[in-house]
Design a protein around this motif. Structure first.
Motif, PDB file in Angstrom:
ATOM      1  N   GLU A 125      66.887 -15.593 -16.131  1.00 52.21           N
ATOM      2  CA  GLU A 125      66.238 -14.324 -15.783  1.00 52.21           C
ATOM      3  C   GLU A 125      67.249 -13.291 -15.308  1.00 52.21           C
ATOM      4  O   GLU A 125      67.087 -12.097 -15.567  1.00 52.21           O
TER       5      GLU A 125
ATOM      6  N   ARG B 204      68.572 -11.854 -18.441  1.00 56.17           N
ATOM      7  CA  ARG B 204      67.584 -11.089 -19.189  1.00 56.17           C
ATOM      8  C   ARG B 204      67.168  -9.802 -18.501  1.00 56.17           C
ATOM      9  O   ARG B 204      67.079  -8.737 -19.116  1.00 56.17           O
ATOM     10  N   TRP B 205      66.925  -9.864 -17.197  1.00 52.85           N
ATOM     11  CA  TRP B 205      66.241  -8.805 -16.460  1.00 52.85           C
ATOM     12  C   TRP B 205      66.967  -7.461 -16.567  1.00 52.85           C
ATOM     13  O   TRP B 205      66.367  -6.443 -16.884  1.00 52.85           O
TER      14      TRP B 205
ATOM     15  N   PHE C 104      58.000 -10.690 -22.968  1.00 54.21           N
ATOM     16  CA  PHE C 104      58.246 -10.701 -21.528  1.00 54.21           C
ATOM     17  C   PHE C 104      57.212  -9.835 -20.810  1.00 54.21           C
ATOM     18  O   PHE C 104      57.491  -8.675 -20.463  1.00 54.21           O
TER      19      PHE C 104
ATOM     20  N   PHE D 206      61.251  -9.437 -11.778  1.00 52.97           N
ATOM     21  CA  PHE D 206      62.187 -10.562 -11.847  1.00 52.97           C
ATOM     22  C   PHE D 206      61.378 -11.822 -11.577  1.00 52.97           C
ATOM     23  O   PHE D 206      60.969 -12.101 -10.441  1.00 52.97           O
TER      24      PHE D 206
ATOM     25  N   PRO E 142      61.575 -15.751 -12.741  1.00 50.56           N
ATOM     26  CA  PRO E 142      62.151 -16.896 -13.453  1.00 50.56           C
ATOM     27  C   PRO E 142      61.111 -17.853 -14.025  1.00 50.56           C
ATOM     28  O   PRO E 142      61.396 -18.542 -15.018  1.00 50.56           O
TER      29      PRO E 142
ATOM     30  N   TYR F  53      60.286 -18.694 -17.776  1.00 49.05           N
ATOM     31  CA  TYR F  53      61.053 -19.602 -18.631  1.00 49.05           C
ATOM     32  C   TYR F  53      60.619 -21.060 -18.487  1.00 49.05           C
ATOM     33  O   TYR F  53      61.194 -21.932 -19.147  1.00 49.05           O
TER      34      TYR F  53
END
Length: 596
Positions: free
Chosen positions: A392, A395-396, A440, A446, A448, A451
């Motif tokens: 994350e 990605r974030w 997403f 944010f 996690p 996932y």
């Protein structure tokens, strides 16, 4: 005088009197002819643009010559391209930079289909005036264009040499370095938490400095940190499409032919055109080889061979010029320092802004690790939430927000019936890809958990990693494995060791909010400076941090050393030492020319 002579004389006088008018008419006719030719060329070129537009993915209507350049926002164009993709309801949009179409991919599945499944034809680079022709051009792995078999072979050599340094098989040998340096970061956070950004920059710079040159960076006050990171951030700024100079050179490439003192070159740096940066890194590499050779056999056995030393040996097989050798170490040293430190600053911001995710990660660490030691990669199979947390982070708020350098097809191609012309500029919009609600949900949160199997937010995504932070295909970031490895151990250790909280206003006693959208504008974006509190989680953990950090300092003692060169004063220093200035010749080899 005969009548015939009189008539001839009168004709001569008349012609002489009309000569200025005739001359003026000739000039006018030439001028009108030039205008007619220019207008015809302009109409023909604009017709070409409109014809291409009718075949390519949708996008805003372009103007002649300037295209859509002046409709670009001043900052963060990736958000603008994401909005265009939504407006036209398409995964790809066409945006004209001057007379050249650029394609922006705003969808993960389209990026997978184009860049991964057709990697062979999308491995080249387009014409890049600022970062390519006025920069490193064909001497750098990052900017090389693959226009023929010779170019492809040349690029494969560079890629092979880079893999020797930071390929998947090599990076496991750097775990001890990353592990020890991240322990020192924890110790630094304990001693001076308010300087957390500088600690993270020192960590990232030191890791790549040890790998590249065998020499660690011990202090965040070392000028090489700020100078190299500043250089990389400048390079990042020169990769973001813009409507002001120097990026306007991409719209008006003819201006690149003018002398370098022209005002539109401001911001590029004179040394950039002379190849000075190349010679600086080459000098660092030569110095590192000398220092390594001076170490005892036992010292050499206790450390990885510096990449500069390996490169000097391997590159002899390929007869590479100095500029290309130094670009390999320069890319590793510069890019690795900026991107890794930016990722970790983003991690701190995420912890401050989303404390629930941080506490859930810490609960897992307490359960699996305990307070007496920090986590290690061997613990990863037992830390599923930490693994998701790191994903994350990547990605974030991805650092390489537009996926690095643009790709370019080496042949005409089609996607969903749309034409993609050979040689065009095609870029992956990582911001749009990582913020697509389909993959997403609630993307700016944010979270996690998205996932983890069984979570309602988990969605299918191409590729097993679940993010596209490091680019695609054959142009994927060479240092991906090193960056992922270092990010995991540092994030896990700092989560284990510290509580990250909002700063408190000294006057009001109220918490100071952080802005999760306040990021820089460059290709490699990072949070703008923000205040926070960083506190050890317990006395037991504090003792473990000190114990492990001091041991790490002892373990890294073999890498102690210092360079006598500084990027900001390099040329003055060289002129003082040898009375000459180093530049690169046409082949890319260093030569010395006398300063007049």
């Amino acid at each position: 005088m005969s009548p015939s002579n009189q008539l001839q004389e009168r004709l001569n006088l008349l012609t002489w009197g009309l000569q200025p008018i005739i001359t003026k008419l000739d000039i006018t006719n030439v001028f009108l002819a030039v205008i007619a030719i220019a207008a015809t060329a302009l109409v023909a070129d604009y017709a070409r643009m409109l014809y291409l537009r009718s075949r390519m993915p949708p996008g805003p209507f372009p103007w002649p010559i300037i295209g859509n350049t002046f409709s670009l926002p001043k900052n963060k164009p990736w958000i603008h391209f994401e909005a265009l993709s939504k407006r036209y309801n398409t995964p790809l949009i066409t945006f004209w930079i001057g007379r050249n179409p650029t394609l922006w991919i705003n969808d993960a599945w389209a990026a997978q289909e184009i860049f991964e499944k057709k990697a062979q034809i999308y491995a080249s680079r387009p014409r890049m005036v600022v970062f390519g022709e006025l920069g490193s051009g064909q001497s750098s792995l990052v900017t090389m264009r693959l226009l023929n078999n010779a170019d492809r072979e040349h690029w494969r050599i560079h890629r092979k040499l880079m893999h020797i340094g930071v390929g998947v098989q090599s990076v496991r040998g750097y775990r001890a370095i990353q592990n020890n340096e991240s322990k020192i970061v924890a110790l630094d956070f304990l001693r001076a938490p308010y300087e957390y950004v500088k600690h993270l920059e020192r960590y990232a710079t030191s890791v790549v400095s040890i790998i590249a040159f065998g020499r660690r960076v011990a202090s965040y006050n070392d000028p090489i940190i700020t100078e190299v990171i500043a250089l990389m951030q400048l390079a990042a700024d020169l990769n973001v499409p813009g409507k002001s100079f120097p990026m306007l050179l991409e719209t008006f490439p003819i201006l690149a032919k003018f002398p370098r003192f022209m005002p539109w070159f401001k911001g590029l740096g004179v040394r950039r055109q002379k190849g000075g940066g190349h010679f600086f890194f080459q000098t660092l590499a030569e110095e590192a080889c000398q220092q390594y050779d001076a170490k005892s056999p036992s010292e050499q056995a206790s450390m990885p061979t510096p990449y500069a030393k390996i490169l000097a040996t391997e590159a002899q097989k390929y007869n590479l010029p100095d500029a290309e050798l130094s670009s390999l170490t320069g890319n590793l040293f510069g890019a690795g320092a900026d991107t890794s430190s930016s990722t970790l600053v983003t991690f701190v911001l995420a912890c401050v802004a989303f404390p629930d995710a941080m506490r859930k990660a810490q609960q897992e660490l307490d359960r699996v690790i305990g307070p007496d030691r920090s986590p290690h990669w061997d613990d990863a199979p037992n830390l599923p939430y930490i693994n998701a947390f790191v994903k994350e982070v990547l990605r974030w708020r991805s650092v390489a927000i537009i996926g690095g350098q643009p790709h370019s097809p080496t042949q005409d191609d089609y996607y969903n019936g749309w034409y993609i012309p050979k040689g065009c500029w095609i870029q992956g919009n990582v911001w749009a890809i990582h913020h697509h609600e389909r993959e997403f949900p609630d993307p700016d949160r944010f979270y996690p958990d998205r996932y983890l199997e069984g979570n309602e937010y988990k969605r299918p995504f191409p590729g097993e990693r679940g993010y596209m932070t490091f680019g695609w295909g054959r142009r994927v970031c060479s240092g991906q494995a090193l960056a992922e490895q270092g990010t995991w151990v540092t994030v896990a250790r700092l989560l284990w060791g510290f509580e990250f909280k909002k700063a408190v206003d000294e006057k009001t006693g109220e918490e100071i909010d952080v802005d999760i959208f306040a990021f820089t504008n460059g290709l490699n974006m990072r949070p703008v400076p923000f205040r926070c509190q960083i506190l050890p989680r317990s006395d037991e953990i504090r003792e473990a941090i000190v114990r492990e950090g001091e041991q790490a300092l002892r373990d890294l003692k073999v890498h102690e050393g210092e360079t006598k060169y500084r990027m900001s004063t390099f040329y003055q220093q060289m002129k003082k030492e040898v009375g000459h200035e180093p530049v690169l010749d046409e082949k890319g080899d260093v030569k010395i020319v006398k300063v007049k």
